[in-house]
Motif scaffolding. Structure first.
Motif, PDB file in Angstrom:
ATOM      1  N   GLU A 129       4.603  -7.190   8.336  1.00 46.83           N
ATOM      2  CA  GLU A 129       4.331  -5.775   8.096  1.00 46.83           C
ATOM      3  C   GLU A 129       5.328  -5.194   7.092  1.00 46.83           C
ATOM      4  OE1 GLU A 129       2.317  -4.286  12.281  1.00 46.83           O
ATOM      5  OE2 GLU A 129       4.507  -4.411  12.135  1.00 46.83           O
ATOM      6  N   LYS A 130       6.598  -5.586   7.207  1.00 42.16           N
ATOM      7  CA  LYS A 130       7.607  -5.098   6.258  1.00 42.16           C
ATOM      8  C   LYS A 130       7.252  -5.493   4.828  1.00 42.16           C
ATOM      9  CE  LYS A 130      11.606  -5.203   9.391  1.00 42.16           C
ATOM     10  NZ  LYS A 130      12.900  -5.849   9.680  1.00 42.16           N
ATOM     11  N   ILE A 131       6.876  -6.765   4.659  1.00 45.50           N
ATOM     12  CA  ILE A 131       6.537  -7.256   3.328  1.00 45.50           C
ATOM     13  C   ILE A 131       5.323  -6.516   2.779  1.00 45.50           C
ATOM     14  CG2 ILE A 131       5.682  -9.259   2.034  1.00 45.50           C
ATOM     15  CD1 ILE A 131       7.365 -11.017   3.918  1.00 45.50           C
ATOM     16  N   PHE A 132       4.297  -6.371   3.627  1.00 43.82           N
ATOM     17  CA  PHE A 132       3.077  -5.710   3.151  1.00 43.82           C
ATOM     18  C   PHE A 132       3.340  -4.256   2.778  1.00 43.82           C
ATOM     19  CE2 PHE A 132      -0.619  -3.032   3.736  1.00 43.82           C
ATOM     20  CZ  PHE A 132      -1.511  -3.644   2.866  1.00 43.82           C
ATOM     21  N   ILE A 133       4.105  -3.530   3.608  1.00 41.70           N
ATOM     22  CA  ILE A 133       4.385  -2.124   3.320  1.00 41.70           C
ATOM     23  C   ILE A 133       5.049  -1.975   1.961  1.00 41.70           C
ATOM     24  CG2 ILE A 133       5.834  -0.151   3.978  1.00 41.70           C
ATOM     25  CD1 ILE A 133       5.266  -0.888   6.911  1.00 41.70           C
ATOM     26  N   GLN A 134       6.032  -2.824   1.675  1.00 46.07           N
ATOM     27  CA  GLN A 134       6.731  -2.724   0.398  1.00 46.07           C
ATOM     28  C   GLN A 134       5.812  -3.072  -0.764  1.00 46.07           C
ATOM     29  OE1 GLN A 134       9.973  -1.489  -0.024  1.00 46.07           O
ATOM     30  NE2 GLN A 134       9.060  -1.355  -2.054  1.00 46.07           N
ATOM     31  N   LYS A 135       5.013  -4.116  -0.592  1.00 47.28           N
ATOM     32  CA  LYS A 135       4.086  -4.516  -1.656  1.00 47.28           C
ATOM     33  C   LYS A 135       3.028  -3.439  -1.886  1.00 47.28           C
ATOM     34  CE  LYS A 135       5.835  -8.580  -2.508  1.00 47.28           C
ATOM     35  NZ  LYS A 135       6.431  -8.924  -3.824  1.00 47.28           N
ATOM     36  N   ARG A 136       2.564  -2.826  -0.799  1.00 44.12           N
ATOM     37  CA  ARG A 136       1.549  -1.769  -0.915  1.00 44.12           C
ATOM     38  C   ARG A 136       2.126  -0.535  -1.599  1.00 44.12           C
ATOM     39  NH1 ARG A 136      -1.073   1.937  -1.515  1.00 44.12           N
ATOM     40  NH2 ARG A 136      -3.043   2.607  -0.557  1.00 44.12           N
ATOM     41  N   ILE A 137       3.370  -0.190  -1.284  1.00 44.02           N
ATOM     42  CA  ILE A 137       4.029   0.950  -1.936  1.00 44.02           C
ATOM     43  C   ILE A 137       4.176   0.692  -3.433  1.00 44.02           C
ATOM     44  CG2 ILE A 137       6.221   2.194  -2.149  1.00 44.02           C
ATOM     45  CD1 ILE A 137       6.526   1.893   0.892  1.00 44.02           C
ATOM     46  N   ASP A 138       4.517  -0.536  -3.794  1.00 47.78           N
ATOM     47  CA  ASP A 138       4.753  -0.881  -5.196  1.00 47.78           C
ATOM     48  C   ASP A 138       3.468  -1.043  -6.005  1.00 47.78           C
ATOM     49  OD1 ASP A 138       7.447  -0.878  -4.701  1.00 47.78           O
ATOM     50  OD2 ASP A 138       7.598  -3.048  -4.424  1.00 47.78           O
ATOM     51  N   SER A 139       2.332  -1.194  -5.329  1.00 50.99           N
ATOM     52  CA  SER A 139       1.073  -1.472  -6.021  1.00 50.99           C
ATOM     53  C   SER A 139       0.464  -0.195  -6.608  1.00 50.99           C
ATOM     54  CB  SER A 139       0.075  -2.108  -5.061  1.00 50.99           C
ATOM     55  OG  SER A 139      -0.403  -1.160  -4.125  1.00 50.99           O
ATOM     56  N   TYR A 140      -0.544  -0.380  -7.451  1.00 52.99           N
ATOM     57  CA  TYR A 140      -1.304   0.748  -7.982  1.00 52.99           C
ATOM     58  C   TYR A 140      -2.764   0.337  -8.139  1.00 52.99           C
ATOM     59  CZ  TYR A 140      -0.510  -1.849 -12.330  1.00 52.99           C
ATOM     60  OH  TYR A 140      -0.446  -2.833 -13.272  1.00 52.99           O
ATOM     61  N   LEU A 141      -3.631   1.325  -8.105  1.00 51.48           N
ATOM     62  CA  LEU A 141      -5.061   1.094  -8.266  1.00 51.48           C
ATOM     63  C   LEU A 141      -5.375   0.985  -9.756  1.00 51.48           C
ATOM     64  CD1 LEU A 141      -7.539   0.989  -6.307  1.00 51.48           C
ATOM     65  CD2 LEU A 141      -7.953   3.379  -6.936  1.00 51.48           C
ATOM     66  N   SER A 142      -6.125  -0.042 -10.144  1.00 52.15           N
ATOM     67  CA  SER A 142      -6.514  -0.182 -11.541  1.00 52.15           C
ATOM     68  C   SER A 142      -7.874  -0.872 -11.620  1.00 52.15           C
ATOM     69  CB  SER A 142      -5.465  -0.975 -12.319  1.00 52.15           C
ATOM     70  OG  SER A 142      -5.704  -0.842 -13.718  1.00 52.15           O
ATOM     71  N   ILE A 143      -8.338  -1.073 -12.838  1.00 53.59           N
ATOM     72  CA  ILE A 143      -9.622  -1.749 -13.067  1.00 53.59           C
ATOM     73  C   ILE A 143      -9.361  -3.045 -13.815  1.00 53.59           C
ATOM     74  CG2 ILE A 143     -11.880  -1.603 -14.193  1.00 53.59           C
ATOM     75  CD1 ILE A 143     -11.829   1.378 -13.687  1.00 53.59           C
ATOM     76  N   TYR A 144      -9.939  -4.122 -13.319  1.00 50.76           N
ATOM     77  CA  TYR A 144      -9.702  -5.456 -13.854  1.00 50.76           C
ATOM     78  C   TYR A 144     -11.008  -6.072 -14.347  1.00 50.76           C
ATOM     79  CZ  TYR A 144      -5.251  -4.885 -11.474  1.00 50.76           C
ATOM     80  OH  TYR A 144      -4.027  -4.402 -11.066  1.00 50.76           O
TER      81      TYR A 144
END
Length: 308
Positions: A83-98
């Motif tokens: 959960e710690k890892i996911f929370i940090q990765k989710r905070i650092d992520s952004y929505l984009s189009i690929y």
């Protein structure tokens, strides 16, 4: 890793934390802000933006902190390593189009339309994608694996329209924000891309009402890209619409009415129109301007049925 169940568990705990801490004022302020951001898509029954997810991960209270950060600070000794890892990765992520550029085996090579970075994603969890297809998603990298988080398919016919409109918003953001870049723009405008996805679903609905959506496209091959770009910039009928790295878009105007969109990328020009008559007229104008600098390649009519 089951990202869906993991994030649902975290959201449930974080929302419980908000209630226990009596942050009702923050929640009401967040609801008002969310409603204002979503005004353009609230009436689109096909578009669903999860308020709880936005509240937990994207809303910033007056101190500038996200609520998930407050939850993490107070409960970091009680939550699992995963959960710690996911929370940090989710905070650092952004929505984009690929955009899917290549596929080999179960891996797809995707290019972020805005940052131009490449990601290699497992295709097993994404159904029936073809080259040039678009995906709205967050990229989550955990333990050497790269995932699309909650991917949404977008028909590739909308690529240029999305790029053009998002770039306009980005340029407005740059004027107001010191040291702006695509990463922080996308992180701070999470609902913007979802808004344009809502517009797309409305266009698709119009087709169901017998409103055919077609694009007449003519393609030319080129050698001297810089020379052609300069010629188009110097012509009074041509208006520069977007220019970044190896991708340039012009508008062809006829008596101040849009006649065609012209894009230049990777040694080719594509001229796109909304009717056969506009296409024939646009081709003549472009060929008169650029003459021997271009070589005709093909004409085609693009329909949603061909692309979905």
């Amino acid at each position: 890793m089951d990202l869906y169940n993991l994030t649902m568990n975290i959201e449930e705990k974080a929302l419980k934390f908000l209630i226990e801490c009596k942050l009702e004022e923050d929640i009401q302020r967040a609801k008002q802000e969310f409603d204002e951001l979503c005004t353009a898509i609230q009436n689109d029954e096909n578009m669903f933006v999860d308020f709880n997810e936005w509240l937990v991960y994207d809303y910033e209270e007056r101190t500038g902190k996200k609520l998930i950060e407050k939850y993490y600070e107070q409960h970091k000794d009680d939550i699992t390593k995963e959960e710690k890892i996911f929370i940090q990765k989710r905070i650092d992520s952004y929505l984009s189009i690929y955009e899917l550029k290549e596929s080999k085996g179960n891996k797809g090579k995707f290019e972020d339309l805005f940052t131009k970075k490449y990601e290699y994603i497992d295709l097993q969890n994404i159904e029936d994608l073809q080259i040039k297809d678009l995906v709205l998603a967050r990229v989550i990298k955990i333990s050497g694996n790269v995932y699309f988080y909650r991917p949404v398919y977008i028909p590739p016919i909308f690529k240029k329209s999305i790029e053009r409109n998002i770039v306009i918003k980005y340029n407005e953001y740059k004027e107001k924000t010191p040291y702006a870049n695509w990463g922080n723009f996308l992180k701070n405008n999470t609902i913007l891309l979802q808004e344009y996805l809502g517009v797309i679903t409305q266009v698709l609905d119009q087709k169901e009402d017998e409103e055919e959506y077609k694009i007449w496209q003519s393609t030319y091959l080129i050698k001297d890209e810089k020379k052609i770009i300069q010629k188009l910039k110097n012509n009074e009928m041509i208006q520069l619409d977007f220019e970044e790295r190896d991708y340039v878009i012009f508008k062809l105007l006829d008596e101040n009415e849009l006649l065609a969109e012209i894009s230049i990328q990777k040694n080719k020009i594509e001229v796109e129109c909304n009717s056969k008559e506009e296409c024939l007229k646009s081709k003549k104008i472009i060929e008169d301007i650029l003459k021997q600098e271009i070589k005709y390649y093909k004409d085609e009519v693009l329909e949603l049925d061909d692309l979905l």
